[in-house]
Design a protein around this motif. Structure first.
Motif, PDB file in Angstrom:
ATOM      1  N   HIS A  76      11.052 -11.769 -14.089  1.00 31.83           N
ATOM      2  CA  HIS A  76       9.645 -11.341 -14.230  1.00 31.83           C
ATOM      3  C   HIS A  76       8.793 -12.484 -13.889  1.00 31.83           C
ATOM      4  CE1 HIS A  76       6.574  -9.116 -16.421  1.00 31.83           C
ATOM      5  NE2 HIS A  76       6.773  -8.096 -15.530  1.00 31.83           N
ATOM      6  N   ASP A  77       9.102 -13.591 -14.667  1.00 35.65           N
ATOM      7  CA  ASP A  77       8.208 -14.747 -14.650  1.00 35.65           C
ATOM      8  C   ASP A  77       8.819 -16.017 -14.385  1.00 35.65           C
ATOM      9  OD1 ASP A  77       5.637 -13.735 -16.093  1.00 35.65           O
ATOM     10  OD2 ASP A  77       7.241 -13.110 -17.701  1.00 35.65           O
ATOM     11  N   PRO A  78       9.446 -16.181 -12.946  1.00 35.62           N
ATOM     12  CA  PRO A  78      10.012 -17.320 -12.414  1.00 35.62           C
ATOM     13  C   PRO A  78       9.636 -18.708 -12.991  1.00 35.62           C
ATOM     14  CG  PRO A  78       9.259 -15.713 -10.799  1.00 35.62           C
ATOM     15  CD  PRO A  78       8.527 -15.325 -11.969  1.00 35.62           C
ATOM     16  N   GLN A  79       8.591 -18.763 -13.287  1.00 35.81           N
ATOM     17  CA  GLN A  79       8.084 -20.143 -13.456  1.00 35.81           C
ATOM     18  C   GLN A  79       8.271 -20.485 -15.003  1.00 35.81           C
ATOM     19  OE1 GLN A  79       4.430 -21.424 -11.805  1.00 35.81           O
ATOM     20  NE2 GLN A  79       5.956 -21.955  -9.947  1.00 35.81           N
ATOM     21  N   ASP A  80       8.516 -19.542 -15.849  1.00 35.35           N
ATOM     22  CA  ASP A  80       8.841 -19.883 -17.237  1.00 35.35           C
ATOM     23  C   ASP A  80      10.039 -20.576 -17.477  1.00 35.35           C
ATOM     24  OD1 ASP A  80       6.476 -18.571 -18.061  1.00 35.35           O
ATOM     25  OD2 ASP A  80       7.679 -17.002 -19.136  1.00 35.35           O
ATOM     26  N   LEU A  81      10.084 -21.590 -18.216  1.00 40.18           N
ATOM     27  CA  LEU A  81      11.448 -22.326 -18.529  1.00 40.18           C
ATOM     28  C   LEU A  81      12.328 -21.441 -19.410  1.00 40.18           C
ATOM     29  CD1 LEU A  81       9.796 -25.917 -18.754  1.00 40.18           C
ATOM     30  CD2 LEU A  81      10.753 -24.739 -16.928  1.00 40.18           C
ATOM     31  N   ILE A  82      13.232 -20.812 -18.660  1.00 39.04           N
ATOM     32  CA  ILE A  82      14.303 -20.080 -19.440  1.00 39.04           C
ATOM     33  C   ILE A  82      15.485 -20.694 -19.105  1.00 39.04           C
ATOM     34  CG2 ILE A  82      15.364 -17.945 -19.411  1.00 39.04           C
ATOM     35  CD1 ILE A  82      12.483 -16.340 -18.820  1.00 39.04           C
ATOM     36  N   GLY A  83      16.381 -21.216 -19.921  1.00 35.77           N
ATOM     37  CA  GLY A  83      17.581 -21.888 -19.969  1.00 35.77           C
ATOM     38  C   GLY A  83      18.429 -21.856 -20.915  1.00 35.77           C
ATOM     39  N   THR A  84      19.532 -22.552 -21.013  1.00 38.83           N
ATOM     40  CA  THR A  84      20.301 -22.606 -22.119  1.00 38.83           C
ATOM     41  C   THR A  84      20.365 -24.106 -23.045  1.00 38.83           C
ATOM     42  OG1 THR A  84      22.009 -21.694 -20.773  1.00 38.83           O
ATOM     43  CG2 THR A  84      22.877 -22.031 -22.768  1.00 38.83           C
ATOM     44  N   PRO A  85      19.850 -23.839 -24.407  1.00 40.96           N
ATOM     45  CA  PRO A  85      19.958 -25.292 -24.950  1.00 40.96           C
ATOM     46  C   PRO A  85      21.250 -26.018 -24.881  1.00 40.96           C
ATOM     47  CG  PRO A  85      19.532 -23.077 -26.260  1.00 40.96           C
ATOM     48  CD  PRO A  85      20.082 -22.736 -25.195  1.00 40.96           C
ATOM     49  N   GLY A  86      20.496 -27.463 -24.607  1.00 40.47           N
ATOM     50  CA  GLY A  86      21.890 -28.295 -24.483  1.00 40.47           C
ATOM     51  C   GLY A  86      23.011 -28.465 -25.462  1.00 40.47           C
ATOM     52  N   TRP A  87      22.703 -28.087 -26.676  1.00 41.40           N
ATOM     53  CA  TRP A  87      24.079 -28.051 -27.520  1.00 41.40           C
ATOM     54  C   TRP A  87      24.665 -26.758 -27.558  1.00 41.40           C
ATOM     55  CZ3 TRP A  87      24.302 -23.592 -30.229  1.00 41.40           C
ATOM     56  CH2 TRP A  87      23.218 -22.553 -30.406  1.00 41.40           C
ATOM     57  N   ALA A  88      24.106 -25.757 -26.908  1.00 37.65           N
ATOM     58  CA  ALA A  88      25.026 -24.545 -26.503  1.00 37.65           C
ATOM     59  C   ALA A  88      25.893 -24.691 -25.323  1.00 37.65           C
ATOM     60  CB  ALA A  88      24.068 -23.328 -26.299  1.00 37.65           C
TER      61      ALA A  88
END
Ligand SMILES: [Zn+2]
Ligand SMILES: [Zn+2]
Length: 187
Positions: A76-88
């Motif tokens: 939906h919003d490809p430029q949003d920074l959606i990812g997995t936190p490093g610790w996870a």
């Protein structure tokens, strides 16, 4: 998960030191493994990542509960920074990947294979970021990756699951070809 730029790239700060520690640990062993064997396992891990990336995107990100919601938000919003936190991702990597690999292959080879997989993963995170945020020069690897991934976003969500490579899309028949008229234009 939507995150800050630092959070999004935290894996790039977290993974390399972990890999350096694992490498130093492996060399403390009185009988260190042969470098050729370690390089082979590293290469195997790196290549295996490309298939894991394909399967994760096709089967998990588009179909699994919760994760498919997060991926839908990315579509939906490809430029949003959606990812997995490093610790996870580091915890998942240690428990699901490094632990079982070291238990079956021994610490040296398990760590080398894990390092290959982790490099592939970081390569994927970087390329995926670049496909949405950079405008690479024509006829470069990143330009082709950007075109390939744009077709997944804009043509059909049932193809072009590979981000770092289109190889597995060709193997499994999910490669999206551009309509004839636009091929020349895209160069
Ligand atoms: Zn994307
Ligand atoms: Zn997708």
């Amino acid at each position: 998960m939507k995150m800050s730029r630092l959070g999004y790239f935290s894996e790039f700060l977290l993974f390399p030191p972990l890999l350096v520690v694992a490498t130093l640990w492996a060399y403390r062993s009185p009988t260190p493994a042969h470098p050729v064997g370690l390089a082979a396992l590293y290469g195997a891990g790196l290549s295996a990542w490309t298939l894991i990336e394909y399967v994760l995107h096709r089967a998990v990100f588009h179909h699994a509960p919760i994760l498919s919601r997060i991926h839908e938000a990315h579509h939906h919003d490809p430029q949003d920074l959606i990812g997995t936190p490093g610790w996870a991702s580091a915890s998942i990597g240690i428990v699901v990947v490094a632990g079982p690999l070291c238990a079956t292959l021994g610490f040296d080879f398990g760590a080398a294979a894990t390092a290959g997989l982790a490099t592939g993963y970081l390569w994927y995170v970087f390329v995926h970021y670049a496909t949405h945020h950079w405008r690479p020069r024509r006829n470069t690897y990143l330009y082709r990756a950007r075109l390939r991934h744009a077709r997944h976003h804009h043509m059909s969500e049932s193809g072009n699951f590979g981000v770092t490579t289109g190889f597995w899309d060709h193997v499994f028949g999910t490669a999206l070809e551009m309509p004839e008229g636009r091929r020349a234009e895209a160069g």
